[in-house]
Design an enzyme around this catalytic site. Sequence first.
Site: not given
Length: 356
Positions: A8, A133-135, A159, A163
Amino acid sequence: MRVLVTGGAGFIGSAVCRHLVASGATRVVNVDKLTYAGNLASLRAVEGRPNYTFYRLDICNEGALLDIMRRERVDAVMHLAAESHVDRSIEGPNVFAETNVLGTVRLLSAALTYWSELRGEARERFRFHHVSTDEVFGDLPFGSGVFAEESRYAPSSPYAASKAAADHFVRAWHQTYGLPVVLSNCSNNYGPFHFPEKLIPLTIINAVEDKPLPLYGSGANVRDWLHVDDHARALELVIRQGRPGESYNIGARAERNNLSVMESICDLLDIRRPRKGGKSYRDLITLVADRPGHDRRYAIDPSKVERELGWRPKRAFEAGLSDTIDWYLDNSWWWEPIRRERYSGARLGGRLRSVT
């Protein structure tokens, strides 16, 4: 609603905390390790609010996480804590595996133990929301195709791979143990409090300091740009109304190539803060060698979150970018200490790098 937010103090996480706390209807329990990208200054607006609490903690500490869940009697976990810098993942992938994969597994284990102890309505309303993520979907060709929730995973960078692995573990905890999870995969975020080594803030800050504006390759890589405050609104809808076991792609339908983004920033700065001698900031754009595995294009189809949850982005990219530039020009108190204390000019501006 009592929501434990991991990460956060990061860029998206702090936007989520500010949004949820401001609503007054949510108690936010912020858990953050405060690595290089975590900054409590981003949360100055909510410090001292009765519905906000901060714990400095590594998400790999499963026992401490469980203690906090029990103490705070949380109704949901929104998991944003992650190493998220692609260049850093190429230079040192191990920490990405440790935080993004092992940290997620330990957080899932703590959440499962906590959820198993709940009874009745509290057990029914609990949610574990994993923010991704879209990655994870990999590369798209220029001009065709979009990522849907069912798109095949094909991560290109360490990375993205970390994810993707975390996404799979979250789904496994739902299938194997019944943990009520929801997932979301977002496009590139931008806006206030964005760490100064990312493309948009780095371009703004380097420009006003009259330093080179590094751009990978030819700048043709395309991203779908989503304002972080629009993303925060979407994440609240997902955690409150999303169906367990489902994933939601969050994007703004705002595809731009990196060169055009950088040129737009330069043009706006030419008006707001003209360079000495009347030259354009575009003259500072400096092409640098492309990074390994650099995906050509990301594009998200947000139809599901629009249809099921009624979410739409409120900010057009041009207006959002203009506001973001104004924010960085007006809030050097936030980014100057980061450059001075953590980088001393060695990595930002001194060493050419650009990140998307």
